[in-house]
Design an enzyme around this catalytic site. Sequence first.
Site, PDB file in Angstrom:
ATOM      1  N   GLU A 138       0.801  -1.301  -0.029  1.00  0.00           N
ATOM      2  CA  GLU A 138      -0.035  -0.099   0.081  1.00  0.00           C
ATOM      3  C   GLU A 138       1.021   1.341   0.043  1.00  0.00           C
ATOM      4  O   GLU A 138       0.686   2.067   0.900  1.00  0.00           O
ATOM      5  CB  GLU A 138      -0.992  -0.195   1.346  1.00  0.00           C
ATOM      6  N   GLU A 149      -4.731  -9.601  -0.515  1.00  0.00           N
ATOM      7  CA  GLU A 149      -5.652  -9.535   0.538  1.00  0.00           C
ATOM      8  C   GLU A 149      -6.967  -9.858   0.351  1.00  0.00           C
ATOM      9  O   GLU A 149      -7.537  -9.329  -0.603  1.00  0.00           O
ATOM     10  CB  GLU A 149      -5.390  -8.210   1.536  1.00  0.00           C
TER      11      GLU A 149
END
Length: 695
Positions: A142, A209
């Site tokens: 991220e 994820e």
Amino acid sequence: QKIGFRKFEMVNKVMHLNGKRIVFKGVNRHEFNARTGRAISREDMLWDIRTLKQNNMNAVRTSHYPNQTLWYELCDEYGIYVIDEMNLETHGSWQKLGAVEPSWNIPANLPEWQDIVMDRAISMLERDKNHASILIWSCGNESYAGEVLRNVANYFRSTDPSRLVHYEGVFHNRTYDDTSDMESRMYAKPADIEQYLNDNPQKPYISCEYMHAMGNSVGGMHKYTELENKYELYQGGFIWDYIDQAVMKKDRYGREYLAIGGDFDDRPTDYGFCTDGIVYADRKVSPKMQEVKFLYQNLKLIPDTKGVTIRNENLFEGTGDYELVYSLLHEGQEIARNVSHVDVAAQTEAYIPLTFPSTDEKPGEYVIHTALVLKEATLWAKAGHEVAFGQHIFIVEDPNPLKAPIAGALRVVHGDVNIGVHGTDFTIMFSKGAGSLTSLRYAGREMIATPPAPLFWRATTDNDRGTALGFEAGGWFAASLTRKCVDIEVTEEQTDRVTITFRYTLSIHADVQVTVTYTVLADGSLNVKSTYEGVSGLPNLPIFALSFKVPADYRHLDWYAMGPEENYIDRALGARLGVFRNEAADNVSGYVVPQESGNRTGVRRVDITDDSQRGIRITAPATAPVECNISPYTAFELESAGHLYELPNVYYTVVTVAGKQMGVGGDDSWGAPVHEEYQIPADQKLEFEFTVQRI
């Protein structure tokens, strides 16, 4: 299996190991100890690695930093695929409350960040490069995209061309798409994944994820695992995440509890957002694991009345290390059991005939249960450990369905306020004032502590709160507390049966009508039927149920239902039909923030008894089972508590029988709704029925 010698190649753009496509059945893993809040011990790691193996997980992503060296040694030894992730995350520099705004992003294309970021990449690769378990290097997490991270990816490729490179952030900026050798996304919906896979994909797909396991979650996971055999380029994913990050703390009375954000006067905070594991912070397996283990099975068992199809999806291992244990159960009771040795090679399937006694002469519900268990102990499990199971349920119809008449006679007393029904050693009373059944007395023992009432609300889960269910459907919360009984009618009065119907209107809408019909039979059994007449224009119902309280002494539960762990309509594939026992208190699962938990679907029977084994039995037909939640607390008590220690002392056992409860969802916890087929539209008619008997 041990990974051993490793060889990678891109064949038709699919990741392979020794020429065979890998499907990652994985989990994101932090190194965490709830008691200390620091790095975990060797004993913790051994518990973790065995837990992964015992529950059919084959892969770990070290989110979001390299782990201790011992962890890689264990993954080498036990056979776990690893995505080794560099220590980098700059999420807050480019995303604010979900909005992407990269003008302040780092490291981006800023040369002043190149050396420090590359230093982290070099340190990870040089330390970990000799571990056979590592299949993929990850550039971090991220941190958007840019030239700095692309340079890191090219460093990994040039220094170690035998491994692939992962980075998810290019999803937000395709200019740097070549940073990652695979398409990696976070919390993509199944439909979005399919759209990618159907649109001439150039790279294999991984969800780095998915299935955000916060609180009562992991509903609808099958929609992801079903893609494994549908698309060659689908390579599985990594559940977020393995273990809750709560920390042990003491409350004001000195009692230990698992504390979350805000409990340390920390501000700002994300409160319970750290509790998103399939293992609790104190290293106890949560009930969510039941579904994960089943959906991650590499060995699929599909039984029928004659045999079982065994589909071996392992890449290398046959079934020689396992025994096939199969049994026949009638109404939950085992009547036959056998063991067989089977040899199904990897990547093949076989049909194995099974031998059972005849079921023709004994009507009722039957279950054929098949399981593969370890013949001998391994590093990660004892002999007899079940690695996979499958069930087949069927009903043998009764050729003579007429039942013998019920002996006994009923006497009905019509009072100004109450209607009493008396039989042999029992009395049942209905109140015009309370608008409900108010007494169920068997042999002088009162079973009704609080009268039954229609229930349309469940204690919101973390996922419910993420979708603002309280705002969208809060009218059903009020409706559960503000019903009005508008009519009471004795619709049948015979010597062997008496039927009384209550009609309710609800505050949510003038047209909503709910009826609850009680039929008392001469043997003291009580048939209950609840009906909701659908109304359009209303929010979906969280649940349609009837709830009442019995004294807390009646806390022992004996189920013939789907279990053994809690399950919901979108998280029941890993459950099995059988007989299970637990206590009412066991159905308050250990989610750090109290919420809906402990439900069972497919309930045919549940006994609720005290220490002397007296109490009541709730039954429903196998063709129309109900859902039940039996707990020390109401939905509203759970709703009002921010921590488990805030729940009140136990005074009752709360019995909730539902025709249907919505699923729990889990695509994410910040806005993803429960999938449509697992919701309850308000415009449909709903009806369920069950019977209460004395024990």
